[in-house]
Write a protein that holds these residues in place. Structure first.
Motif, PDB file in Angstrom:
ATOM      1  N   UNK A 286       0.813  -1.298  -0.117  1.00 50.98           N
ATOM      2  CA  UNK A 286       0.015   0.036   0.048  1.00 50.98           C
ATOM      3  C   UNK A 286       0.757   1.283  -0.002  1.00 50.98           C
ATOM      4  N   UNK A 287       1.956   1.249   0.540  1.00 47.43           N
ATOM      5  CA  UNK A 287       2.687   2.563   0.694  1.00 47.43           C
ATOM      6  C   UNK A 287       3.941   2.277  -0.167  1.00 47.43           C
ATOM      7  N   UNK A 288       3.996   1.739  -1.229  1.00 49.21           N
ATOM      8  CA  UNK A 288       5.163   1.548  -2.083  1.00 49.21           C
ATOM      9  C   UNK A 288       4.671   1.610  -3.610  1.00 49.21           C
ATOM     10  N   UNK A 289       5.416   1.599  -4.395  1.00 43.19           N
ATOM     11  CA  UNK A 289       5.282   1.309  -6.009  1.00 43.19           C
ATOM     12  C   UNK A 289       6.156   0.585  -6.506  1.00 43.19           C
ATOM     13  N   UNK A 290       5.455   0.103  -7.648  1.00 41.80           N
ATOM     14  CA  UNK A 290       6.317  -0.521  -8.478  1.00 41.80           C
ATOM     15  C   UNK A 290       6.262  -0.092 -10.140  1.00 41.80           C
ATOM     16  N   UNK A 291       7.164   0.388 -10.493  1.00 39.97           N
ATOM     17  CA  UNK A 291       7.217   1.032 -11.831  1.00 39.97           C
ATOM     18  C   UNK A 291       8.111   0.455 -12.841  1.00 39.97           C
ATOM     19  N   UNK A 292       7.247  -0.027 -14.104  1.00 35.47           N
ATOM     20  CA  UNK A 292       8.314  -0.510 -15.034  1.00 35.47           C
ATOM     21  C   UNK A 292       9.257   0.486 -15.776  1.00 35.47           C
ATOM     22  N   UNK A 293      10.472   0.287 -15.652  1.00 38.82           N
ATOM     23  CA  UNK A 293      11.857   1.216 -16.022  1.00 38.82           C
ATOM     24  C   UNK A 293      11.975   1.079 -17.403  1.00 38.82           C
ATOM     25  N   UNK A 294      11.591   2.392 -18.134  1.00 41.80           N
ATOM     26  CA  UNK A 294      12.199   2.489 -19.573  1.00 41.80           C
ATOM     27  C   UNK A 294      12.000   1.222 -20.597  1.00 41.80           C
ATOM     28  N   UNK A 295      10.513   0.639 -20.271  1.00 37.54           N
ATOM     29  CA  UNK A 295       9.923  -0.524 -21.069  1.00 37.54           C
ATOM     30  C   UNK A 295      10.095  -0.549 -22.582  1.00 37.54           C
ATOM     31  N   UNK A 296      10.251   0.492 -23.124  1.00 38.18           N
ATOM     32  CA  UNK A 296      10.294   0.651 -24.532  1.00 38.18           C
ATOM     33  C   UNK A 296      11.919   0.955 -25.210  1.00 38.18           C
ATOM     34  N   UNK A 297      12.457   0.993 -24.445  1.00 34.34           N
ATOM     35  CA  UNK A 297      13.907   1.156 -24.830  1.00 34.34           C
ATOM     36  C   UNK A 297      14.385   0.307 -25.597  1.00 34.34           C
ATOM     37  N   UNK A 298      15.031   0.235 -26.636  1.00 34.85           N
ATOM     38  CA  UNK A 298      15.995  -0.802 -27.150  1.00 34.85           C
ATOM     39  C   UNK A 298      17.120  -1.522 -26.585  1.00 34.85           C
ATOM     40  N   UNK A 299      17.246  -2.621 -26.713  1.00 38.61           N
ATOM     41  CA  UNK A 299      18.383  -3.457 -25.930  1.00 38.61           C
ATOM     42  C   UNK A 299      19.089  -3.796 -26.906  1.00 38.61           C
ATOM     43  N   UNK A 300      20.534  -3.265 -27.023  1.00 36.56           N
ATOM     44  CA  UNK A 300      21.534  -3.696 -27.798  1.00 36.56           C
ATOM     45  C   UNK A 300      21.641  -5.150 -27.865  1.00 36.56           C
ATOM     46  N   UNK A 301      22.080  -5.702 -29.217  1.00 35.35           N
ATOM     47  CA  UNK A 301      22.224  -7.108 -29.396  1.00 35.35           C
ATOM     48  C   UNK A 301      23.290  -7.836 -28.430  1.00 35.35           C
ATOM     49  N   UNK A 302      24.336  -7.076 -28.153  1.00 35.74           N
ATOM     50  CA  UNK A 302      25.146  -7.925 -27.398  1.00 35.74           C
ATOM     51  C   UNK A 302      24.823  -8.016 -26.069  1.00 35.74           C
ATOM     52  N   UNK A 303      24.107  -7.032 -25.618  1.00 35.77           N
ATOM     53  CA  UNK A 303      23.488  -7.154 -24.213  1.00 35.77           C
ATOM     54  C   UNK A 303      22.606  -8.204 -23.932  1.00 35.77           C
ATOM     55  N   UNK A 304      21.685  -8.457 -25.141  1.00 37.05           N
ATOM     56  CA  UNK A 304      20.625  -9.646 -25.227  1.00 37.05           C
ATOM     57  C   UNK A 304      21.627 -10.885 -25.033  1.00 37.05           C
ATOM     58  N   UNK A 325       4.235   2.763 -15.778  1.00 34.73           N
ATOM     59  CA  UNK A 325       5.522   2.636 -16.847  1.00 34.73           C
ATOM     60  C   UNK A 325       6.067   3.975 -16.971  1.00 34.73           C
ATOM     61  N   UNK A 326       7.703   3.974 -16.565  1.00 34.48           N
ATOM     62  CA  UNK A 326       8.456   5.138 -16.764  1.00 34.48           C
ATOM     63  C   UNK A 326       8.777   4.798 -18.349  1.00 34.48           C
ATOM     64  N   UNK A 327       7.924   5.226 -19.205  1.00 35.66           N
ATOM     65  CA  UNK A 327       8.083   5.017 -20.744  1.00 35.66           C
ATOM     66  C   UNK A 327       8.889   6.121 -21.290  1.00 35.66           C
ATOM     67  N   UNK A 328       8.828   7.467 -20.782  1.00 32.75           N
ATOM     68  CA  UNK A 328       9.546   8.316 -21.314  1.00 32.75           C
ATOM     69  C   UNK A 328      10.940   8.548 -20.379  1.00 32.75           C
TER      70      UNK A 328
END
Length: 516
Positions: A286-304, A325-328
């Motif tokens: 109740x007193x906390x937040x769960x936020x998706x961080x930069x969910x639309x950012x591209x992931x570089x191939x090497x990091x995948x 969602x922290x989309x921006x």
């Protein structure tokens, strides 16, 4: 070894056996920084921070500091009395520069010149920092008599900030005291401290050694508690590397939780990249937040491949009740529009997701100075700097957790936008209306810094038809025909290309819905 993922003050001393970086310097990292804006109602001086890292390995003498300020066509020089022999791992100092009346409502251009000694006791002159191969640059600071154009009960803040508790082989952030001071000058009312889970489990003495007792987390907790105050809320959080539905590493901002482990994409041990936790392992509070961080950012191939990095999927949001969602994640308008379009596609699928904006700033206030190619190249950019794009929520008591939970949220990099739908009662952002039509009421504000509002847009999303229609010829009190299932949202844009974006009012017509 770690791979740099996002903008940060760059760590320039990390080496591999037999390989020294082209940008290596046998001196500590020396960085000056300052806020992009000073609001005179909040500050009477311009704070300028000096940050020195790794001076225990590279002792240095810093002196002969001078500040050059250009205001309109006039340039002046100010000597800053400072001579310090620095020998500790992390040092900082804040200079306070009086704001003259001639600076009011002007954008200043600034340069900080200084002299330092390297490990060989050689004297070196530098401007703004001592990074090699970084493009020459000046600082800018807007001195404004106007506050940000927001009503008092809308509290503005940065939901994604990395402090000096994020510190490893390739990146580090700025002290919390500096962030607090700069945030208040810039017009912010709060910020969340979201250092990496794989940094917060390190030993206090060595970031290469994990400590199961998490002393960094508890030290940070105390520091934040001491800094937090009503006029500028500082709230502890964490950016957790956690598993998505495919057991790949994604990032989650957990705000006001106890420490949660996550080092799946830390690269602390090569090929050990399985997430420590899955999204389903974390329960909402109740007193906390769960936020998706930069969910639309591209992931570089090497990091995948090397870090098992993945993407957020629709099921990850829906199955785990994550609707923030922290989309921006930066202040680039093309990337902002890309994120909005991705968000819109989810809204048209009937998913109630609320848009947040932040910058993922690793202590960078004027510029992000980042490792572009490991061991070879650095670069400089303004795309991810503290509170350039921010989140605002309605909360009289400056309680950003309660304000965000209320879902009365908008995002902006300057102007203000709010709207209501009027039927038998007023419906606000985040509400759900069960009517066939309603009257539109909206408010837009800007100021000299951001310029006049030149266009206001209304969007009506129809889930059944899978279409979102944009209207620009709108007026207060106009009657809107509402879809059976959908949403209403708004945007406004200024002449200087600053933007505000509202979250939706949802439309769900049930039996008995009537025309207003």
């Amino acid at each position: 070894m770690q791979i740099p993922l996002i903008g940060a003050y760059a760590e320039i001393h990390y080496t591999l056996k037999g390989l020294k970086a082209a940008y290596y310097n046998n001196a500590p990292e020396i960085i000056f920084d300052l806020p992009q804006r000073c609001i005179l109602k909040r500050c009477k001086t311009i704070p300028i921070a000096l940050i020195v890292k790794d001076a225990h390995l590279f002792p240095t003498l810093i002196n002969n500091i001078s500040l050059k300020i250009k205001c309109s066509e006039k340039t002046e020089k100010i000597n800053l009395p400072f001579t310090e022999q620095i020998k500790i791992p992390f040092y900082y100092h804040i200079f306070e520069i009086p704001i003259k009346e001639e600076y009011y409502n002007k954008t200043l251009e600034l340069w900080v010149k200084f002299t330092y000694t390297n490990k060989n006791n050689k004297k070196i002159k530098a401007i703004n920092d001592n990074y090699k191969a970084i493009d020459k640059h000046s600082f800018s600071c807007n001195i404004t008599t106007d506050d940000l154009p927001f009503p008092d009960d809308f509290k503005k803040g940065e939901p994604h900030y990395h402090s000096n508790y994020t510190a490893d082989q390739v990146e580090f952030g700025a002290p919390l005291e500096i962030a607090q001071r700069f945030a208040y000058c810039m017009g912010m009312d709060w910020f969340f401290v979201t250092d990496h889970s794989y940094d917060l489990d390190d030993s206090l003495e060595n970031y290469l050694v994990n400590d199961p007792h998490t002393p960094k987390w508890y030290q940070q907790e105390k520091e934040i508690r001491d800094l937090d105050r009503n006029e500028l809320r500082v709230i502890q959080g964490e950016e957790i590397s956690i598993g998505n539905k495919n057991k790949q590493n994604i990032h989650l901002l957990a705000i006001n939780y106890s420490f949660l482990p996550g080092k799946g994409d830390s690269a602390e041990k090569w090929f050990r990249n399985k997430p420590d936790l899955q999204l389903s392992d974390i329960k909402q509070k109740d007193d906390s937040l769960m936020i998706a961080a930069h969910p639309f950012d591209e992931v570089p191939f090497l990091q995948k491949i090397s870090l098992n990095r993945g993407y957020w999927h629709l099921e990850d949001f829906v199955d785990n009740n994550i609707d923030l969602i922290q989309a921006i994640n930066c202040n680039s308008l093309p990337k902002v529009y890309y994120a909005i379009n991705r968000w819109k596609n989810y809204l048209l699928k009937g998913t109630k997701l609320y848009l947040l904006a932040g910058n993922d700033a690793h202590g960078n206030f004027q510029f992000m100075k980042q490792i572009k190619t490991p061991f070879l190249k650095l670069f400089i950019s303004k795309k991810q700097t503290f509170a350039s794009f921010f989140t605002a929520c309605k909360t009289k008591a400056n309680d950003p957790i309660a304000g965000i939970k209320s879902k009365y949220i908008l995002v902006s990099n300057g102007p203000f936008l709010d709207f209501q739908l009027k039927s038998k009662r007023l419906y606000h952002i985040g509400d759900t209306i069960n009517e066939k039509s309603a009257g539109l009421i909206f408010q837009c504000n800007s100021n000299l810094e951001f310029g006049e509002i030149i266009i206001t847009k209304l969007f009506i999303g129809n889930i059944d038809k899978q279409i979102e229609i944009c209207y620009t010829n709108i007026s207060d009190e106009m009657i809107l025909a509402l879809p059976k299932r959908g949403y209403i949202r708004m945007e406004c844009l200024t002449e200087k290309m600053f933007i505000a974006i509202s979250n939706p009012i949802w439309v769900e017509q049930h039996e008995g819905a009537k025309y207003d």
